[in-house]
Write a protein that holds these residues in place. Structure first.
Motif, short mmCIF file in Angstrom:
data_model
loop_
_atom_site.label_atom_id
_atom_site.label_comp_id
_atom_site.label_asym_id
_atom_site.label_seq_id
_atom_site.Cartn_x
_atom_site.Cartn_y
_atom_site.Cartn_z
N VAL A 3 43.59 -70.52 -31.87
CA VAL A 3 42.81 -69.30 -31.62
C VAL A 3 41.62 -69.60 -30.73
CG1 VAL A 3 41.20 -67.74 -32.78
CG2 VAL A 3 43.54 -67.95 -33.62
N GLN A 4 41.06 -70.82 -30.88
CA GLN A 4 39.85 -71.18 -30.13
C GLN A 4 40.03 -71.12 -28.62
OE1 GLN A 4 38.93 -75.53 -30.11
NE2 GLN A 4 40.76 -75.68 -31.41
N TYR A 5 41.28 -71.27 -28.15
CA TYR A 5 41.50 -71.32 -26.71
C TYR A 5 41.53 -69.95 -26.05
CZ TYR A 5 42.80 -76.15 -27.69
OH TYR A 5 42.77 -77.46 -28.10
N ILE A 6 41.75 -68.91 -26.81
CA ILE A 6 41.93 -67.59 -26.18
C ILE A 6 40.87 -66.56 -26.58
CG2 ILE A 6 44.39 -67.84 -25.73
CD1 ILE A 6 44.97 -66.28 -28.26
N ILE A 7 39.95 -66.94 -27.47
CA ILE A 7 38.96 -65.94 -27.88
C ILE A 7 38.04 -65.54 -26.74
CG2 ILE A 7 38.97 -66.44 -30.36
CD1 ILE A 7 36.53 -68.19 -29.92
N GLY A 8 37.77 -66.46 -25.82
CA GLY A 8 36.95 -66.11 -24.66
C GLY A 8 37.64 -65.09 -23.77
N LEU A 9 38.91 -65.35 -23.48
CA LEU A 9 39.67 -64.42 -22.65
C LEU A 9 39.83 -63.06 -23.32
CD1 LEU A 9 42.50 -66.85 -21.48
CD2 LEU A 9 40.62 -65.98 -20.08
N LEU A 10 40.07 -63.07 -24.62
CA LEU A 10 40.30 -61.81 -25.34
C LEU A 10 39.01 -61.05 -25.64
CD1 LEU A 10 43.19 -62.83 -27.77
CD2 LEU A 10 43.32 -61.51 -25.66
N SER A 11 37.87 -61.65 -25.30
CA SER A 11 36.61 -60.90 -25.38
C SER A 11 36.51 -59.88 -24.26
CB SER A 11 35.42 -61.87 -25.27
OG SER A 11 35.40 -62.81 -26.30
N PHE A 12 37.19 -60.15 -23.16
CA PHE A 12 37.00 -59.32 -21.96
C PHE A 12 37.47 -57.89 -22.09
CE2 PHE A 12 35.30 -62.90 -19.99
CZ PHE A 12 34.71 -62.50 -18.80
N PRO A 13 38.57 -57.59 -22.81
CA PRO A 13 38.90 -56.17 -22.99
C PRO A 13 37.75 -55.38 -23.59
CG PRO A 13 40.77 -57.51 -23.60
CD PRO A 13 39.65 -58.46 -23.31
N HIS A 14 37.08 -55.92 -24.59
CA HIS A 14 35.94 -55.23 -25.21
C HIS A 14 34.74 -55.17 -24.26
CE1 HIS A 14 37.87 -54.92 -29.06
NE2 HIS A 14 38.06 -56.22 -29.12
N ILE A 15 34.46 -56.29 -23.61
CA ILE A 15 33.30 -56.36 -22.71
C ILE A 15 33.46 -55.40 -21.54
CG2 ILE A 15 32.04 -57.83 -21.08
CD1 ILE A 15 32.64 -60.19 -22.98
N MET A 16 34.62 -55.45 -20.90
CA MET A 16 34.84 -54.63 -19.71
C MET A 16 34.91 -53.14 -20.06
SD MET A 16 34.89 -56.59 -17.03
CE MET A 16 33.43 -57.19 -17.87
N TYR A 17 35.54 -52.81 -21.18
CA TYR A 17 35.63 -51.40 -21.57
C TYR A 17 34.23 -50.85 -21.87
CZ TYR A 17 37.12 -47.09 -23.79
OH TYR A 17 37.30 -45.76 -24.09
N THR A 18 33.46 -51.59 -22.65
CA THR A 18 32.13 -51.12 -23.04
C THR A 18 31.24 -50.95 -21.82
OG1 THR A 18 32.35 -52.33 -25.13
CG2 THR A 18 30.15 -51.58 -24.53
N LEU A 19 31.24 -51.95 -20.95
CA LEU A 19 30.40 -51.88 -19.75
C LEU A 19 30.85 -50.75 -18.84
CD1 LEU A 19 28.02 -53.31 -18.43
CD2 LEU A 19 29.66 -54.78 -17.22
N SER A 20 32.15 -50.54 -18.72
CA SER A 20 32.65 -49.50 -17.83
C SER A 20 32.30 -48.10 -18.33
CB SER A 20 34.16 -49.62 -17.65
OG SER A 20 34.86 -49.23 -18.82
#
Length: 471
Positions: free
Chosen positions: A324-341
């Motif tokens: 899980v440790q390898y993909i949590i950074g990548l999978l943060s982006f859906p939340h980050i990008m949606y919220t910022l957009s």
């Protein structure tokens, strides 16, 4: 500003409490059930939750757009709910006809056909739930909105943990928790707002319904495409890898939903606030500052997640879920990008040019398909995570650009540089690189240095409140 923050905290309360429940529930169930059973359950969950987005026909968004312009709120809600409920019933009947086939594909066994039946009831209840919660949200009843969201999470928790305590050890623990736990919360919501479900005085208003459909259908197409991105990842993982990889990928999503606290809380509060600010003709600098401060908050959360990766593995379920440790950074982006957009896309809804959202979703959907086809067969869950990562960056860029075309825009230099830095370090963290912890620390300071002007603006607002109006 105090009133602004008070409402934000009110809307945040439910998501925060819900996230605490999830952080308790996920590691317990993941440890008890094992990664393969978890993979089956989360595949079902990722698919069923997107069904309502298709049958809303965008009328949920149209409802919020018309809410302040229509006096009879009950009539408006019932009109907006009519077509989604009819579509839900039709879908339910069709699903019954293919119940064993659906069960076989999802659970590798046709005997669970009855879960398809339960799911049909869940979908219909979710439609009513959606419109009632939107009513509460548009009234800006922050605490009540939060409490009902928390109640829905609590119901899921109680049913799931209750079944686990009774000795159940398969995917049905999570599936039944989702279905029956949420139905319990919905029942209380329906009783509380039963007046809105009273059809005694309902009158068909075809001109208004056509107007709402014209606004909503483009949004339905767009929302359905963007909501399908996680489902697409799951379908590709199921097709080309194993239930174990499904379990790892979806466990990472569950844990990373801690950022979903910010997304849910902010969007619940921001949508009615932004509409009201637009009607009040607030200065663009207010919208820009909100975007900047949201970026700063998301940056801190993102790097906090990377630094505390060992904690994330523990929360996911321990050693069995170490990848899980390898993909949590990548999978943060859906939340980050949606919220910022949500802070940069406002021109699309203000101008009612909702058809532009179709282009936004295609900009995210096509890369998802292409990257999944290319990388998931060889990289497994990493490939799916990279697809999700890239898709949501495109989602943000498309939303921002098309909003600019409508006339609503403020500078994005700070956002783009920060996204590039965070994106690069997220990719690095996807692989076992030596000294990755120190690399993360360096990028923390680089990204925060880009955003020093936001901190200066916050200090200026505090010292000169008369120049800003956040009410």
């Amino acid at each position: 500003m105090k009133h602004f923050l008070k409402r934000l905290v009110g809307f945040s309360l439910g998501p925060i409490l819900g996230a605490i429940i999830s952080l308790i529930q996920v590691p317990i169930l993941n440890r008890l059930l094992g990664v393969n059973e978890v993979g089956k359950a989360y595949l079902f969950q990722s698919l069923i939750v997107i069904i309502p987005t298709y049958i809303y026909f965008g009328l949920d968004q149209a409802y919020t757009r018309e809410y302040h312009l229509y006096k009879n709120k009950r009539q408006l809600m019932q009109l907006a709910t009519l077509i989604p409920m009819i579509a839900g019933v039709i879908l339910f009947i069709i699903a019954i006809g293919f119940d064993q086939n659906i069960s076989m594909w999802l659970f590798e066994d046709p005997q669970y056909y009855y879960i398809v039946w339960y799911s049909g009831v869940w979908v219909l209840a979710t439609v009513l739930e959606r419109f009632l919660l939107l009513t509460i949200r548009m009234e800006e009843k922050a605490i009540e909105y939060s409490m009902f969201n928390f109640l829905l999470k609590l119901g899921t928790f109680v049913v799931s943990i209750g079944l686990a305590l009774l000795g159940w050890r398969d995917f049905k623990v999570i599936v039944y928790g989702l279905i029956f736990g949420q139905l319990f919360g919905d029942l209380i919501l329906f009783i509380r707002y039963r007046d809105f479900l009273n059809l005694t005085d309902f009158e068909m208003d075809l001109p208004l319904l056509k107007k709402m459909l014209a606004f909503g259908i483009p949004l339905m197409i767009a929302t359905s495409l963007s909501s399908s991105l996680t489902a697409i990842d799951n379908i590709f993982i199921k097709q080309y890898t194993t239930s174990k990889e499904l379990g790892i990928y979806n466990s990472a999503i569950k844990i990373i939903n801690v950022i979903g606290i910010v997304k849910t809380a902010f969007t619940s509060f921001w949508v009615p606030t932004a509409y009201r600010w637009y009607e009040e003709r607030k200065s663009l600098k207010h919208f820009k500052f909100i975007s900047d401060i949201v970026l700063l908050g998301l940056t801190i959360i993102f790097y906090g997640i990377l630094i505390f990766k060992p904690v994330m593995v523990f929360l996911a379920g321990g050693e069995e879920y170490s990848d899980v440790q390898y993909i949590i950074g990548l999978l943060s982006f859906p939340h980050i990008m949606y919220t910022l957009s949500e802070t940069t896309t406002l021109g699309i809804v203000f101008s009612r040019r909702t058809y532009l959202n179709i282009l936004v979703s295609l900009a995210a959907f096509i890369p998802s398909i292409l990257i999944n086809m290319t990388l998931t067969p060889t990289l497994g869950y990493r490939g799916a995570a990279l697809a999700s990562f890239a898709s949501y960056i495109m989602f943000y860029l498309a939303r921002t650009y098309l909003s600019k075309r409508t006339g609503f825009y403020f500078g994005q230099r700070k956002q783009l540089i920060s996204i590039a830095l965070m994106g690069f370090v997220a990719i690095l963290n996807a692989f076992p690189i030596e000294h990755i912890g120190w690399i993360n620390v360096v990028f923390i300071f680089l990204t925060l240095a880009v955003q020093t002007s936001t901190i200066k603006d916050a200090i200026s607002i505090r010292n000169n409140p008369s120049e800003w109006d956040f009410d």
